[in-house]
Design an enzyme around this catalytic site. Structure first.
Site, PDB file in Angstrom:
ATOM      1  N   GLU A   1      36.404  41.560  39.287  1.00 34.85           N
ATOM      2  CA  GLU A   1      37.312  41.965  38.203  1.00 34.85           C
ATOM      3  C   GLU A   1      36.737  41.374  36.930  1.00 34.85           C
ATOM      4  OE1 GLU A   1      40.095  43.843  38.417  1.00 34.85           O
ATOM      5  OE2 GLU A   1      40.112  44.082  40.586  1.00 34.85           O
TER       6      GLU A   1
ATOM      7  N   CYS B   1      41.867  40.596  29.268  1.00 36.88           N
ATOM      8  CA  CYS B   1      40.733  41.425  29.683  1.00 36.88           C
ATOM      9  C   CYS B   1      40.907  42.887  29.308  1.00 36.88           C
ATOM     10  CB  CYS B   1      40.511  41.292  31.182  1.00 36.88           C
ATOM     11  SG  CYS B   1      41.976  41.712  32.141  1.00 36.88           S
TER      12      CYS B   1
HETATM   13  P1  NAD Z   1      34.123  32.751  33.534  1.00 36.97           P
HETATM   14  O1  NAD Z   1      33.212  33.732  34.073  1.00 36.97           O
HETATM   15  O2  NAD Z   1      33.626  31.719  32.604  1.00 36.97           O
HETATM   16  O3  NAD Z   1      34.837  31.912  34.695  1.00 36.97           O
HETATM   17  C1  NAD Z   1      35.560  32.456  35.747  1.00 36.97           C
HETATM   18  C2  NAD Z   1      35.425  31.580  36.952  1.00 36.97           C
HETATM   19  O4  NAD Z   1      34.070  31.474  37.302  1.00 36.97           O
HETATM   20  C3  NAD Z   1      35.952  30.162  36.766  1.00 36.97           C
HETATM   21  O5  NAD Z   1      36.744  29.799  37.872  1.00 36.97           O
HETATM   22  C4  NAD Z   1      34.692  29.344  36.694  1.00 36.97           C
HETATM   23  O6  NAD Z   1      34.872  28.053  37.252  1.00 36.97           O
HETATM   24  C5  NAD Z   1      33.719  30.120  37.513  1.00 36.97           C
HETATM   25  N1  NAD Z   1      32.332  29.927  37.091  1.00 36.97           N
HETATM   26  C6  NAD Z   1      31.892  29.690  35.837  1.00 36.97           C
HETATM   27  N2  NAD Z   1      30.546  29.571  35.834  1.00 36.97           N
HETATM   28  C7  NAD Z   1      30.129  29.740  37.102  1.00 36.97           C
HETATM   29  C8  NAD Z   1      28.846  29.740  37.733  1.00 36.97           C
HETATM   30  N3  NAD Z   1      27.717  29.540  37.050  1.00 36.97           N
HETATM   31  N4  NAD Z   1      28.783  29.972  39.048  1.00 36.97           N
HETATM   32  C9  NAD Z   1      29.904  30.200  39.742  1.00 36.97           C
HETATM   33  N5  NAD Z   1      31.140  30.195  39.201  1.00 36.97           N
HETATM   34  C10 NAD Z   1      31.253  29.974  37.905  1.00 36.97           C
HETATM   35  O7  NAD Z   1      35.244  33.659  32.939  1.00 36.97           O
HETATM   36  P2  NAD Z   1      36.364  33.216  31.983  1.00 36.97           P
HETATM   37  O8  NAD Z   1      35.736  32.826  30.681  1.00 36.97           O
HETATM   38  O9  NAD Z   1      37.247  32.240  32.684  1.00 36.97           O
HETATM   39  O10 NAD Z   1      37.186  34.554  31.784  1.00 36.97           O
HETATM   40  C11 NAD Z   1      36.958  35.419  30.716  1.00 36.97           C
HETATM   41  C12 NAD Z   1      36.342  36.707  31.184  1.00 36.97           C
HETATM   42  O11 NAD Z   1      37.029  37.204  32.303  1.00 36.97           O
HETATM   43  C13 NAD Z   1      36.404  37.816  30.161  1.00 36.97           C
HETATM   44  O12 NAD Z   1      35.200  38.516  30.182  1.00 36.97           O
HETATM   45  C14 NAD Z   1      37.516  38.703  30.663  1.00 36.97           C
HETATM   46  O13 NAD Z   1      37.443  40.041  30.254  1.00 36.97           O
HETATM   47  C15 NAD Z   1      37.359  38.557  32.127  1.00 36.97           C
HETATM   48  N6  NAD Z   1      38.619  38.813  32.773  1.00 36.97           N
HETATM   49  C16 NAD Z   1      38.724  39.916  33.560  1.00 36.97           C
HETATM   50  C17 NAD Z   1      39.935  40.205  34.147  1.00 36.97           C
HETATM   51  C18 NAD Z   1      40.109  41.405  35.031  1.00 36.97           C
HETATM   52  O14 NAD Z   1      41.135  41.495  35.679  1.00 36.97           O
HETATM   53  N7  NAD Z   1      39.164  42.323  35.098  1.00 36.97           N
HETATM   54  C19 NAD Z   1      41.022  39.370  33.939  1.00 36.97           C
HETATM   55  C20 NAD Z   1      40.861  38.256  33.132  1.00 36.97           C
HETATM   56  C21 NAD Z   1      39.657  37.973  32.564  1.00 36.97           C
END
Ligand code: NAD
Length: 459
Positions: free
Chosen positions: A213, A247
Site C-alpha cells: 500500500e 496517502c
Molecule cells: P516509510 O516508508 O518511511 O515507513 C513505513 C514503514 O517502513 C515504517 O514502519 C518504517 O519503520 C519501515 N521502514 C522504513 N525504512 C525501512 C527500511 N529501509 N527497510 C525496511 N523497513 C523500513 O513510510 P512513511 O514515511 O511512514 O509513510 C509515508 C508514505 O506512505 C507516503 O508515501 C504515503 O503515501 C504512503 N502511505 C500509503 C498509504 C496507503 O494506504 N497506500 C497509507 C499511508 C501512507
C-alpha cells in the site's frame, strides 16, 4: 539475527500449526477482545495521536479508532459468511464432481505501518489477519512514538506473543532482521514507494507474497462544468486534513482555465471557514510529524507562487494550508508526492494538456474528477488508470468497506478493507470432490480413437 526474535517467530509458527487460530469462535473472540481493549484505551489513543500529529478527537474517530471499530463491527457481522466454503460450478469434463473454494489462513504474517494514520493503518490490516485465522507480527512506525506505545499496550494486554507479536523499533534494522531470517506467509506493507521496493525485494528472496500500500501523486481534475463551491469544499477538506499527510490527498489540482479564478476564490473561502485566520490555533488543523518532514514540505513553498497561506513555524511544526500556482517546471513539488498542506493549482485548456501532466506519474493511488457531465466522468475514469477514484469527491471511497482499497503499479499491489482484507489474508484453496459411483472408461488409457469425443467434451 537475535536469537530471541527468531525464537519468538518460531513459537508463532508452532502456535499457528497447532490449529488454534482457525475456528470461527476463536477468531470472533479475539476480535471482540481487541475491540474491548481499543474502546478501553480510547482516551489514550486520542492523547497519543494529539502528541504525534495534533489530531482532534473528532478527526481520530473518523480516520483512526472509529474507522477501525466500524470495520471491526462489519467484519464481526459477516465473518461467519465469509468463512463458508464458496460453491463453484463444475465443467462438463469433470461431471459429476462438485467444486468449492475454501478460505485457508496463510500462517504467520507481518504487517508494517506508516506514521500518518499510525493506529488505523496498522490495526486495520491486523483485523483482516485475525479474521482470516492467522498469527501476526506488527511493526509500527517509529515516527509516531506516542501512538506506538499505546498500540503496544493494547496488543500486549489482549494477545499472547506467540499469536500477535508487537515489534517496535527502527524499521531499517528490525524488518530486514526478520524478513531475511524467517519466511513469513505474507507481508502487508503500508508506506512510501521507496521502502516498498526494499520490502518487495526482501520478500522475493523467499518467495513471500506481499501487499504493498504505497503512495504517489493523486491528481484532482476540476472540469469547466464542475460545481465549484462543492469541489472547493471537498478538496480543501481532504487536502488539509492531517495537515496534508494523507496517502490519498489530492496531490495537485488541474482546473479548467475558465474556472481557475473561481476555484481559487472558493478554496480560500473554505480554508478560512474550516481553519480560521490562524490555523495554528485551530483544533481542526494538525501539524507535520517531525522536523525532517517539515523541512521537506517547507522547501516546496518556494517552488511556485503563493496565492494563499505560506506561513510556517518550525518550533510547532506548523505549515499553513497553502495554495500555489505558477509552478516551476521540473520543480520537486511536481516530481515527489507532496504529503503536506501545499496544493499546486495548475490550469489546463484541453484534456490532452492535463493528461500529459498526469502521465508523468502513472497509476496514482487515487484519482479525482469534479464534473457534472456523465460523459466527462466516463472519459476521465477511462483515461487515468489509478488504484481508486472518486467523482465529485476526494478520498471518501476508502471509508466504504465494500470497496477494495489499494494501488496499482507505483502506488502498490493488492487491496484490503472489509471482505477484501479477509481475502488478502486467506489462501483460496480449490477443492474438487469426485463421487466413486461413476467412473467412465473414457477417462483412462487406451486413448486411441477417443479424440472425437475429447474434442466434443473439451471445447
Ligand atoms: P516509510 O516508508 O518511511 O515507513 C513505513 C514503514 O517502513 C515504517 O514502519 C518504517 O519503520 C519501515 N521502514 C522504513 N525504512 C525501512 C527500511 N529501509 N527497510 C525496511 N523497513 C523500513 O513510510 P512513511 O514515511 O511512514 O509513510 C509515508 C508514505 O506512505 C507516503 O508515501 C504515503 O503515501 C504512503 N502511505 C500509503 C498509504 C496507503 O494506504 N497506500 C497509507 C499511508 C501512507
Amino acid at each position: 539475527m537475535s536469537t530471541k526474535i527468531l525464537q519468538q517467530l518460531t513459537a508463532m509458527r508452532r502456535y499457528f500449526e497447532s490449529g488454534i487460530t482457525k475456528p470461527y469462535t476463536f477468531r470472533k473472540q479475539q476480535l471482540l477482545a481487541l475491540k474491548q481493549a481499543v474502546v478501553a484505551h480510547e482516551n489514550d489513543i486520542y492523547s497519543a495521536l494529539y502528541a504525534d500529529l495534533k489530531k482532534s478527537k473528532e478527526e481520530c474517530w473518523v480516520t483512526e479508532n472509529g474507522f477501525f471499530l466500524a470495520e471491526l463491527n462489519d467484519t464481526l457481522s459477516k465473518l461467519r459468511l465469509w468463512m463458508e466454503p464458496e460453491a463453484a460450478s463444475t465443467n462438463l469434463l469433470n461431471l459429476p464432481s462438485s467444486s468449492r473454494i475454501l478460505r485457508e489462513p496463510l500462517g504467520v504474517v507481518l504487517a508494517i505501518g506508516p506514521w500518518n494514520y499510525p493506529f488505523q493503518l496498522l490495526f486495520t490490516p491486523l483485523l483482516g489477519a485475525i479474521a482470516a485465522g492467522n498469527c501476526a507480527v506488527l511493526k509500527p512506525s517509529e515516527f509516531a512514538p506516542a501512538t506506538a506505545v499505546v498500540m503496544q499496550a493494547i496488543i500486549e494486554s489482549v494477545f499472547p506473543q506467540e499469536y500477535i507479536l508487537y515489534v517496535p523499533g527502527d524499521g531499517s534494522a528490525v524488518i530486514p532482521e526478520m524478513m531475511n531470517n524467517f519466511s513469513f506467509d505474507h507481508v502487508f506493507y503500508t508506506g512510501s514507494t521507496a521502502v516498498g521496493r526494499i520490502i518487495y525485494k526482501m520478500a522475493a528472496e523467499r518467495l513471500v507474497p506481499v501487499t504493498l500500500e504505497l503512495g504517489g501523486k493523486s491528481p484532482c481534475i476540476v472540469e469547466a462544468d464542475a460545481n465549484i463551491a462543492i469541489a472547493a469544499k471537498r478538496i480543501a477538506m481532504t487536502k488539509f486534513s492531517n495537515a496534508g499527510q494523507m496517502c490519498v490527498a489530492p496531490d495537485y489540482v488541474l482546473v479548467h482555465s475558465s474556472k481557475k479564478e473561481a476555484l481559487v476564490a472558493a478554496l480560500k473561502n473554505k480554508i478560512g471557514q474550516f481553519f480560521g485566520n490562524r490555523p495554528e490555533e485551530s483544533d481542526n488543523y494538525g501539524k507535520l510529524i517531525n522536523e525532517k518532514q517539515f523541512n521537506r514540505v517547507v522547501n516546496y513553498l518556494s517552488q511556485g507562487n503563493i496565492i494563499h497561506g505560506g506561513r510556517y513555524n518550525k518550533e510547532t511544526l506548523f505549515i499553513e494550508p497553502t495554495l500555489l500556482d505558477t509552478i516551476q517546471t521540473n520543480a520537486g513539488i511536481m516530481k515527489d508526492e507532496i504529503f503536506g498542506p501545499v496544493l499546486p493549482i495548475i490550469s489546463f485548456n484541453t484534456p490532452e494538456e492535463a493528461k500529459a501532466i498526469i502521465a508523468q506519474h502513472p497509476n496514482p493511488l487515487a484519482f479525482y474528477v469534479f464534473t457534472s457531465s456523465n460523459e466527462k466522468e466516463k472519459q476521465w475514469l477511462d483515461a487515468v488508470p489509478s488504484g481508486g477514484a472518486c467523482v465529485n469527491n476526494a478520498s471518501w471511497h476508502l471509508t466504504n468497506p465494500s470497496l477494495p482499497f489499494g494501488g496499482r503499479g507505483f502506488s502498490g499491489m493488492g487491496a484490503y478493507h472489509g471482505k477484501y482484507s479477509f481475502d488478502t489474508f486467506s489462501h483460496k484453496k480449490a477443492v474438487m470432490k469426485t463421487p466413486t459411483w461413476f467412473d467412465p472408461a473414457l477417462k483412462y488409457p487406451p486413448f486411441k480413437g477417443k479424440l472425437g469425443i475429447f474434442k466434443w467434451i473439451i471445447r
